[in-house]
Design a protein around this motif. Sequence first.
Motif, short mmCIF file in Angstrom:
data_model
loop_
_atom_site.label_atom_id
_atom_site.label_comp_id
_atom_site.label_asym_id
_atom_site.label_seq_id
_atom_site.Cartn_x
_atom_site.Cartn_y
_atom_site.Cartn_z
N TYR A 93 0.83 -1.75 -0.12
CA TYR A 93 0.14 -0.23 0.41
C TYR A 93 0.72 0.90 -0.25
CZ TYR A 93 -2.64 3.80 1.57
OH TYR A 93 -3.36 5.46 2.51
N GLY A 94 1.71 1.60 0.40
CA GLY A 94 2.69 2.38 0.92
C GLY A 94 3.29 3.00 -0.49
N ARG A 95 3.78 1.44 -1.47
CA ARG A 95 4.87 1.36 -2.41
C ARG A 95 3.34 2.74 -3.31
NH1 ARG A 95 5.58 -3.70 -5.89
NH2 ARG A 95 3.19 -3.22 -6.34
N SER A 96 2.28 1.88 -3.63
CA SER A 96 1.19 2.66 -3.80
C SER A 96 1.08 3.94 -4.41
CB SER A 96 -0.10 1.63 -3.83
OG SER A 96 -0.33 2.26 -2.91
N ARG A 97 1.19 4.34 -3.24
CA ARG A 97 1.07 5.88 -2.59
C ARG A 97 2.19 6.96 -3.73
NH1 ARG A 97 -1.19 9.05 -0.94
NH2 ARG A 97 -1.40 9.10 1.21
N TYR A 98 3.00 6.29 -4.13
CA TYR A 98 4.15 6.73 -5.08
C TYR A 98 3.68 6.20 -5.95
CZ TYR A 98 5.18 8.54 -0.60
OH TYR A 98 5.02 9.19 0.74
N GLU A 99 2.94 5.01 -7.09
CA GLU A 99 2.36 5.03 -8.06
C GLU A 99 1.92 5.06 -8.61
OE1 GLU A 99 4.84 0.64 -7.54
OE2 GLU A 99 2.70 0.41 -7.68
N VAL A 100 1.51 5.33 -9.89
CA VAL A 100 0.41 6.12 -10.57
C VAL A 100 -0.54 5.61 -10.36
CG1 VAL A 100 -0.80 6.74 -13.05
CG2 VAL A 100 1.44 6.35 -12.81
N GLY A 101 -1.75 5.60 -9.66
CA GLY A 101 -2.72 5.43 -8.88
C GLY A 101 -4.26 5.24 -10.80
N LEU A 102 -4.43 4.13 -10.26
CA LEU A 102 -5.97 4.20 -11.60
C LEU A 102 -6.82 3.80 -11.08
CD1 LEU A 102 -3.02 2.15 -14.21
CD2 LEU A 102 -3.19 4.71 -13.68
N TYR A 103 -6.95 3.91 -9.76
CA TYR A 103 -8.65 3.53 -9.23
C TYR A 103 -9.79 4.84 -9.23
CZ TYR A 103 -4.57 0.91 -5.72
OH TYR A 103 -3.99 0.34 -5.65
N GLU A 104 -11.23 3.38 -9.98
CA GLU A 104 -11.96 4.41 -10.30
C GLU A 104 -11.51 4.99 -11.75
OE1 GLU A 104 -13.08 6.95 -6.89
OE2 GLU A 104 -13.40 5.83 -5.14
N CYS A 105 -11.15 4.96 -12.33
CA CYS A 105 -10.71 5.88 -13.79
C CYS A 105 -11.99 4.08 -14.33
CB CYS A 105 -9.35 4.86 -14.34
SG CYS A 105 -7.91 5.92 -13.94
N THR A 106 -12.87 5.37 -15.39
CA THR A 106 -13.87 4.40 -15.43
C THR A 106 -13.46 3.67 -17.11
OG1 THR A 106 -15.12 6.48 -15.90
CG2 THR A 106 -15.36 5.41 -14.26
N ASN A 107 -12.72 4.29 -17.07
CA ASN A 107 -12.28 4.23 -19.19
C ASN A 107 -10.84 3.87 -18.80
OD1 ASN A 107 -11.49 6.43 -19.86
ND2 ASN A 107 -13.33 6.76 -19.23
N TRP A 108 -10.46 3.56 -20.16
CA TRP A 108 -8.81 2.42 -20.27
C TRP A 108 -8.32 4.41 -20.83
CZ3 TRP A 108 -4.79 0.11 -18.18
CH2 TRP A 108 -3.79 0.50 -19.39
N ALA A 109 -9.05 4.94 -21.31
CA ALA A 109 -8.37 6.27 -21.61
C ALA A 109 -8.03 7.78 -20.70
CB ALA A 109 -9.83 7.42 -22.81
N ALA A 110 -8.96 7.27 -19.81
CA ALA A 110 -8.66 8.14 -18.64
C ALA A 110 -7.19 7.35 -17.69
CB ALA A 110 -9.83 7.72 -17.24
N ALA A 111 -7.11 6.29 -18.13
CA ALA A 111 -6.11 6.25 -16.85
C ALA A 111 -4.90 5.87 -17.65
CB ALA A 111 -5.90 4.73 -16.96
N ILE A 112 -4.32 6.25 -19.06
CA ILE A 112 -3.69 6.23 -20.23
C ILE A 112 -2.94 7.84 -19.87
CG2 ILE A 112 -3.02 7.53 -22.45
CD1 ILE A 112 -2.42 4.13 -22.00
N GLU A 113 -4.63 8.83 -19.54
CA GLU A 113 -4.11 9.84 -19.00
C GLU A 113 -3.36 10.07 -17.36
OE1 GLU A 113 -4.65 12.68 -20.94
OE2 GLU A 113 -4.55 11.83 -22.42
#
Length: 562
Positions: A93-113
């Motif tokens: 969890y601690g590591r994830s706080r310093y990576e790209v957070g893709l939670y709750e993205c409702t489409n892949w385009a939002a994740a890419i952004e």
Amino acid sequence: MLKRYAATFLLPFFFASCRQQQAADLIIYNGVVYTVDSAFTMAEAIAVKDGDIVAVGTSKDIQERYKATEMVDAHGQAVYPGLIDAHAHFLGYGRSRYEVGLYECTNWAAAIEKVKAYAARDTKVLWIRGRGWDQNLYPGKEYPDNKELNELFPDRPVLLDRIDGHAAIANAKALELAGITADTKLTGGKVEVKNGKPTGLLIDNVVDLVARIVPKPTRAEHEQWLGTAEADCYALGVTTVADCGLPYEDVMMIDSLQREGKLNMNLYVMLSDDGSTYKKYMQWRATALAGNDADARKHFAGEGPYKTSKMYVRGVKAYADGALGSRGACLLKHYADKPGWGGFLLSPPEHFDSLAQMLVGTDMQLCTHAIGDSGNRMALHIYKRHLQGRNDKRWRIEHAQVVDPADIDMFGECSVVPSVQPTHATSDMYWAGDRLGADRIRTAYAYKQLLQQNGWLPLGTDFPVEEISPFRTFLAATARVDAKGYPEGGFQPQEALSREEALRGMTIWAAKGCFMENEVGSIEVGKKADLVIMDKDLMKAAPGDVLKTKVVATYARGRKMK
């Protein structure tokens, strides 16, 4: 029924007035104290000395008997034992706080952004890591591929974990560095291929082929990740966490930081079943017991466990199968939404059998991740073979999400502990029926039935797979609804836990699942003064108000951490 101000806590005023006040470090008074002891007794005040609870009773009694350097008026607010997360990934969890957070993205385009924004901010980071995408939130619920990642980052490796950690998207550069091609085959893993080329989608064990070549984190990064995880836990009243599946090197790093006073979180650690972690751990243990490490030697007890004032290493974490969301969970019958596919075991049954045989004669606890009914059946039968009836070894099945009705009694017959995460039910309910079909979904996420097997049930979140919030756990366990209050009446409400059961699951039962019930999990004399004051009473708050609860203060060993 709550027993208010039990007589066993109180001394007559006459005796209190005839003796000198005893010294304490902290007194919390004027509270609604849920001790969560065996009788679920209520109290008003707590006295703390040297990090431990020395008295529990009425405000009048405690203040007459004790004098403290710190006096805290709870103003009638609820006071609970420090909350315990029985299944999480604290370091992850601690590591994830310093990576790209893709939670709750409702489409892949939002994740890419989000990936693009992260890459622009951290240009010196060679590998782009992220987590949290979930194709079940996307239109059509189709898996993404790496096409855009390849175009955006032709020379920079990218690895984006699915929300459950059992699948990932890797770009072409990452696949190249890991040596993964369309022909790569691996037991318990899958490389998705389209038109003869990998799409970038990796399922379960294949993800490790990429993850293992990511540069190892520095000590400074470890300290930063762990410190962030600790602060977030304390902010939510969580004072003990079971970190499920750590390699030997991470365990030693945590131990070092705790000894230096740079990390205070109370951790129960399960060693990862990766072929080398347990071997390295036992080699270190043997060296310590041989006399070369006097400081470490004093912390070993029994056949295997290692224990300090802040860490208890006693579990070994195995993975029977993958996750339902990524269709890696191993099912007895095929997926309802993918005919011909039933998932897979991550290792042959012989591996789990040999692991059980190795551990059954020790004090170490075997904890097996099992999601699908086939994965659960395999694990339960192996446990039954080696445990041979009722016992107190507390071997656990982590998740126990889909258990065939014919198998559920094995939990009770062999004292196997089902360790569950209530928010999995309310997160998965939107699509789990598609995976399982109408018949199997009715007996999935059966927490009430699992509770009845042994009479106790440890609860966790599995963060960062789910949100870290224990209040979401409580709401999902008792009302079987998510943060939006959906569905009305609850998802399979017959499996809801009572409020007392849910609180026990987040405190004393979670402690018991980690062999820590004599130290934490309830407000009783002699236990660590791990306490949390909240502005709402979870035992009385309307379901719609549970997530509005705020933590007023968190104490770990009597020290205010929030």
